[in-house]
Design a protein around this motif. Sequence first.
Motif, PDB file in Angstrom:
ATOM      1  N   ALA A  33       0.816  -1.223   0.000  1.00  0.00           N
ATOM      2  CA  ALA A  33       0.000   0.000   0.000  1.00  0.00           C
ATOM      3  C   ALA A  33       0.846   1.270   0.000  1.00  0.00           C
ATOM      4  CB  ALA A  33      -0.928   0.003   1.200  1.00  0.00           C
ATOM      5  N   THR A  34       2.072   1.174   0.505  1.00  0.00           N
ATOM      6  CA  THR A  34       2.899   2.393   0.583  1.00  0.00           C
ATOM      7  C   THR A  34       4.111   2.321  -0.340  1.00  0.00           C
ATOM      8  OG1 THR A  34       4.079   1.474   2.469  1.00  0.00           O
ATOM      9  CG2 THR A  34       2.225   2.939   2.966  1.00  0.00           C
ATOM     10  N   CYS A  35       4.136   1.343  -1.225  1.00  0.00           N
ATOM     11  CA  CYS A  35       5.291   1.215  -2.127  1.00  0.00           C
ATOM     12  C   CYS A  35       5.079   2.070  -3.377  1.00  0.00           C
ATOM     13  CB  CYS A  35       5.489  -0.245  -2.529  1.00  0.00           C
ATOM     14  SG  CYS A  35       6.781  -0.430  -3.770  1.00  0.00           S
ATOM     15  N   PRO A  36       5.922   3.067  -3.624  1.00  0.00           N
ATOM     16  CA  PRO A  36       5.724   3.949  -4.772  1.00  0.00           C
ATOM     17  C   PRO A  36       5.785   3.215  -6.110  1.00  0.00           C
ATOM     18  CG  PRO A  36       7.435   4.812  -3.304  1.00  0.00           C
ATOM     19  CD  PRO A  36       7.106   3.441  -2.825  1.00  0.00           C
ATOM     20  N   THR A  37       6.674   2.247  -6.243  1.00  0.00           N
ATOM     21  CA  THR A  37       6.778   1.595  -7.558  1.00  0.00           C
ATOM     22  C   THR A  37       5.570   0.696  -7.811  1.00  0.00           C
ATOM     23  OG1 THR A  37       8.158  -0.164  -6.631  1.00  0.00           O
ATOM     24  CG2 THR A  37       9.292   1.674  -7.671  1.00  0.00           C
ATOM     25  N   TYR A  38       5.011   0.130  -6.769  1.00  0.00           N
ATOM     26  CA  TYR A  38       3.792  -0.671  -6.947  1.00  0.00           C
ATOM     27  C   TYR A  38       2.640   0.247  -7.343  1.00  0.00           C
ATOM     28  CZ  TYR A  38      -0.013  -3.933  -6.135  1.00  0.00           C
ATOM     29  OH  TYR A  38      -1.135  -4.710  -6.295  1.00  0.00           O
ATOM     30  N   ASP A  46       6.933  -5.627  -8.513  1.00  0.00           N
ATOM     31  CA  ASP A  46       7.480  -4.286  -8.227  1.00  0.00           C
ATOM     32  C   ASP A  46       6.949  -3.768  -6.890  1.00  0.00           C
ATOM     33  OD1 ASP A  46       9.199  -3.697 -10.466  1.00  0.00           O
ATOM     34  OD2 ASP A  46       7.394  -3.791 -11.684  1.00  0.00           O
ATOM     35  N   SER A  47       6.608  -4.699  -6.014  1.00  0.00           N
ATOM     36  CA  SER A  47       6.209  -4.333  -4.646  1.00  0.00           C
ATOM     37  C   SER A  47       7.222  -4.967  -3.691  1.00  0.00           C
ATOM     38  CB  SER A  47       4.813  -4.882  -4.342  1.00  0.00           C
ATOM     39  OG  SER A  47       4.895  -6.271  -4.035  1.00  0.00           O
ATOM     40  N   PRO A  48       7.237  -4.541  -2.434  1.00  0.00           N
ATOM     41  CA  PRO A  48       8.181  -5.151  -1.485  1.00  0.00           C
ATOM     42  C   PRO A  48       7.953  -6.653  -1.356  1.00  0.00           C
ATOM     43  CG  PRO A  48       7.030  -3.269  -0.502  1.00  0.00           C
ATOM     44  CD  PRO A  48       6.426  -3.482  -1.844  1.00  0.00           C
ATOM     45  N   ARG A  49       6.676  -7.055  -1.262  1.00  0.00           N
ATOM     46  CA  ARG A  49       6.385  -8.485  -1.103  1.00  0.00           C
ATOM     47  C   ARG A  49       6.931  -9.286  -2.279  1.00  0.00           C
ATOM     48  NH1 ARG A  49       0.231 -10.225  -0.443  1.00  0.00           N
ATOM     49  NH2 ARG A  49       0.138  -9.250  -2.491  1.00  0.00           N
ATOM     50  N   GLY A  50       6.730  -8.773  -3.492  1.00  0.00           N
ATOM     51  CA  GLY A  50       7.221  -9.482  -4.676  1.00  0.00           C
ATOM     52  C   GLY A  50       8.745  -9.522  -4.712  1.00  0.00           C
ATOM     53  N   ARG A  51       9.360  -8.410  -4.339  1.00  0.00           N
ATOM     54  CA  ARG A  51      10.841  -8.374  -4.363  1.00  0.00           C
ATOM     55  C   ARG A  51      11.419  -9.293  -3.292  1.00  0.00           C
ATOM     56  NH1 ARG A  51       9.946  -2.278  -5.351  1.00  0.00           N
ATOM     57  NH2 ARG A  51      10.204  -2.176  -7.599  1.00  0.00           N
ATOM     58  N   ILE A  52      10.759  -9.343  -2.152  1.00  0.00           N
ATOM     59  CA  ILE A  52      11.224 -10.259  -1.087  1.00  0.00           C
ATOM     60  C   ILE A  52      11.170 -11.701  -1.607  1.00  0.00           C
ATOM     61  CG2 ILE A  52      10.586 -11.226   1.177  1.00  0.00           C
ATOM     62  CD1 ILE A  52       9.787  -8.308   1.964  1.00  0.00           C
ATOM     63  N   ARG A  74      14.355  -1.487 -10.088  1.00  0.00           N
ATOM     64  CA  ARG A  74      13.255  -0.512 -10.033  1.00  0.00           C
ATOM     65  C   ARG A  74      12.912  -0.086  -8.608  1.00  0.00           C
ATOM     66  NH1 ARG A  74       8.949  -3.376 -13.955  1.00  0.00           N
ATOM     67  NH2 ARG A  74       9.646  -2.635 -15.984  1.00  0.00           N
ATOM     68  N   CYS A  75      13.412  -0.808  -7.625  1.00  0.00           N
ATOM     69  CA  CYS A  75      13.165  -0.425  -6.227  1.00  0.00           C
ATOM     70  C   CYS A  75      13.956   0.837  -5.909  1.00  0.00           C
ATOM     71  CB  CYS A  75      13.602  -1.563  -5.304  1.00  0.00           C
ATOM     72  SG  CYS A  75      13.632  -1.093  -3.578  1.00  0.00           S
ATOM     73  N   LEU A  76      13.305   1.806  -5.290  1.00  0.00           N
ATOM     74  CA  LEU A  76      13.938   3.089  -4.963  1.00  0.00           C
ATOM     75  C   LEU A  76      14.799   3.015  -3.698  1.00  0.00           C
ATOM     76  CD1 LEU A  76      10.527   4.635  -5.482  1.00  0.00           C
ATOM     77  CD2 LEU A  76      12.452   5.779  -6.587  1.00  0.00           C
ATOM     78  N   THR A  77      14.712   1.910  -2.981  1.00  0.00           N
ATOM     79  CA  THR A  77      15.314   1.782  -1.637  1.00  0.00           C
ATOM     80  C   THR A  77      14.813   2.916  -0.727  1.00  0.00           C
ATOM     81  OG1 THR A  77      17.296   1.142  -2.911  1.00  0.00           O
ATOM     82  CG2 THR A  77      17.428   0.942  -0.534  1.00  0.00           C
ATOM     83  N   CYS A  78      13.550   3.280  -0.913  1.00  0.00           N
ATOM     84  CA  CYS A  78      12.998   4.379  -0.107  1.00  0.00           C
ATOM     85  C   CYS A  78      12.657   3.917   1.305  1.00  0.00           C
ATOM     86  CB  CYS A  78      11.755   4.939  -0.776  1.00  0.00           C
ATOM     87  SG  CYS A  78      10.340   3.800  -0.785  1.00  0.00           S
ATOM     88  N   ARG A  79      12.449   2.631   1.481  1.00  0.00           N
ATOM     89  CA  ARG A  79      12.178   1.984   2.768  1.00  0.00           C
ATOM     90  C   ARG A  79      10.847   2.400   3.392  1.00  0.00           C
ATOM     91  NH1 ARG A  79      17.953   2.325   5.700  1.00  0.00           N
ATOM     92  NH2 ARG A  79      16.772   1.482   7.436  1.00  0.00           N
ATOM     93  N   ALA A  80       9.927   2.907   2.554  1.00  0.00           N
ATOM     94  CA  ALA A  80       8.573   3.161   3.068  1.00  0.00           C
ATOM     95  C   ALA A  80       7.970   1.847   3.544  1.00  0.00           C
ATOM     96  CB  ALA A  80       7.712   3.774   1.966  1.00  0.00           C
ATOM     97  N   CYS A  81       8.342   0.750   2.889  1.00  0.00           N
ATOM     98  CA  CYS A  81       7.801  -0.559   3.277  1.00  0.00           C
ATOM     99  C   CYS A  81       8.227  -0.944   4.687  1.00  0.00           C
ATOM    100  CB  CYS A  81       8.241  -1.626   2.271  1.00  0.00           C
ATOM    101  SG  CYS A  81       9.979  -1.593   1.838  1.00  0.00           S
ATOM    102  N   GLU A  82       9.432  -0.516   5.113  1.00  0.00           N
ATOM    103  CA  GLU A  82       9.878  -0.834   6.474  1.00  0.00           C
ATOM    104  C   GLU A  82       9.023  -0.115   7.504  1.00  0.00           C
ATOM    105  OE1 GLU A  82      14.007  -0.542   7.516  1.00  0.00           O
ATOM    106  OE2 GLU A  82      14.614  -1.380   5.589  1.00  0.00           O
ATOM    107  N   GLN A  90      13.300  -5.926   7.846  1.00  0.00           N
ATOM    108  CA  GLN A  90      14.290  -4.902   7.454  1.00  0.00           C
ATOM    109  C   GLN A  90      14.584  -5.073   5.963  1.00  0.00           C
ATOM    110  OE1 GLN A  90      16.922  -6.065  10.756  1.00  0.00           O
ATOM    111  NE2 GLN A  90      17.193  -3.874  11.068  1.00  0.00           N
ATOM    112  N   TYR A  91      13.683  -4.557   5.179  1.00  0.00           N
ATOM    113  CA  TYR A  91      13.768  -4.736   3.727  1.00  0.00           C
ATOM    114  C   TYR A  91      15.054  -4.134   3.155  1.00  0.00           C
ATOM    115  CZ  TYR A  91      12.984  -4.055  -1.195  1.00  0.00           C
ATOM    116  OH  TYR A  91      13.146  -4.050  -2.545  1.00  0.00           O
ATOM    117  N   GLY A  92      15.455  -2.968   3.670  1.00  0.00           N
ATOM    118  CA  GLY A  92      16.631  -2.272   3.125  1.00  0.00           C
ATOM    119  C   GLY A  92      17.877  -3.143   3.190  1.00  0.00           C
TER     120      GLY A  92
HETATM  121  S1  SF4 Z   1      12.085   0.352  -0.667  1.00  0.00           S
HETATM  122 FE1  SF4 Z   1      10.192  -0.772  -0.364  1.00  0.00          FE
HETATM  123  S2  SF4 Z   1       8.555   0.765  -0.617  1.00  0.00           S
HETATM  124 FE2  SF4 Z   1      10.429   1.654  -1.514  1.00  0.00          FE
HETATM  125  S3  SF4 Z   1      10.334   1.137  -3.713  1.00  0.00           S
HETATM  126 FE3  SF4 Z   1      11.545  -0.477  -2.696  1.00  0.00          FE
HETATM  127  S4  SF4 Z   1      10.063  -2.070  -2.209  1.00  0.00           S
HETATM  128 FE4  SF4 Z   1       8.877  -0.207  -2.640  1.00  0.00          FE
END
Ligand code: SF4
Length: 390
Positions: A33-38, A46-52, A74-82, A90-92
């Motif tokens: 819900a908070t992933c910008p690329t999704y 292109d969501s955190p769940r898919g990348r995990i 394509r992940c921004l490493t923005c860590r909004a998912c964390e 700890q997705y980052g």
């Molecule tokens: S860091 Fe998380 S929220 Fe940000 S783009 Fe990557 S997967 Fe999406």
Amino acid sequence: MQTQLADFIRDTPEGREADAILRKCVHCGFCTATCPTYQVLGDDLDSPRGRIYLIKRALEGAPVTDKTRLHLDRCLTCRACETTCPSGVQYGRLVDIGRAVVEERTQRGPWDRVKRAVLSFGVPRSGLFGAALRLGQLVGMAPHARPSGAWPEPRHARRMLALRGCVQPSLAPSINAAAARVLDRIGISLLEVPGAGCCGAVRFHLNDQDAGRDDMRALIDAWWPIEAEAIVMTASGCGTNVKEYHHLLANDAQYRAKAQRISEMTRDLSEVIRPEDFPQGKGRARVAFHSPCTLQHGQQIRGKVEALLTHVGYELVPVRDAHLCCGSAGAYSLLQPEIANELRTRKLAALEEGAPQAIATANIGCLTHLQEPTATPVRHWIELIDAALA
Ligand code: SF4
Ligand code: SF4
């Protein structure tokens, strides 16, 4: 989540860390819900769940393809998912481990390699970057930096170090100078150490992780021994990275202790000044604050800059979807321009909804990325505080 990591990584420090992180993920999907690329692309990969999931499969030894790498790129490493994740994944850290493995097992095309090599070579070298920028200014292709104003003489017993960084001295020397003037008012002398340049984030996040760690060691050497009470970051991207040196250099016996010390001493600028340090003001400009992902998600700092701006008299306008990335993300805007530009368009629409007279932010990357298409001035928040106190 059940895992069965492959032999090549299972018993390494990275393997153990990745395994612990993966096991925390319950695949609930709240993070999407908070992933910008999704939001932009609508693809679960292109969501955190898919990348995990992609990282898990790569670490379990499944075949890795260019498509795997594309979704991680394509992940921004923005860590909004964390920030969103209820399980503390700890997705980052996981994506750093996953990217290193995927990079090793795939081959980028020639044009991608050239772009990355140019960025990796040019951006961290502040002299080279400055020369290229001056050339761009001469031919009218790059904007001129604002004058920095005077840097106060060091006169206080309290001393803090500022990171010069790689691109900021050329793009916006006014930021560190403004920080030095504001800190001087509250009895702190801010000093820059010659040779203390790039923090290593640029090359690390271009997936040249070894070269990024070399930059980190070089910065530690330039600062050491530290004769100051703190290290102050005026770019939240660099701050997030330096605060994690203790982790990024944990397996380096020679630098581990120094890295730990440096991480402990590092503060974002908003952590060393308080509203009560200054007289209260009123009637200043309407400002929209864009909190960089590295400030709000990477460092989990919220509300401090807003409190400072309000205290000296700026009127903060509400900003919709303030948790979302602006698309800058280090070199991301150059490597993934379509997604970056779409995110910027959305971010500027949200920031300008309240008709602000200026946009404030806390990171040089966001500042230059947001400023490009808009006539609304985009400034580092410390420049606004400096102007209010002058
Ligand atoms: S860091 Fe998380 S929220 Fe940000 S783009 Fe990557 S997967 Fe999406
Ligand atoms: S990372 Fe967190 S929010 Fe996302 S799917 Fe896993 S447990 Fe759920």
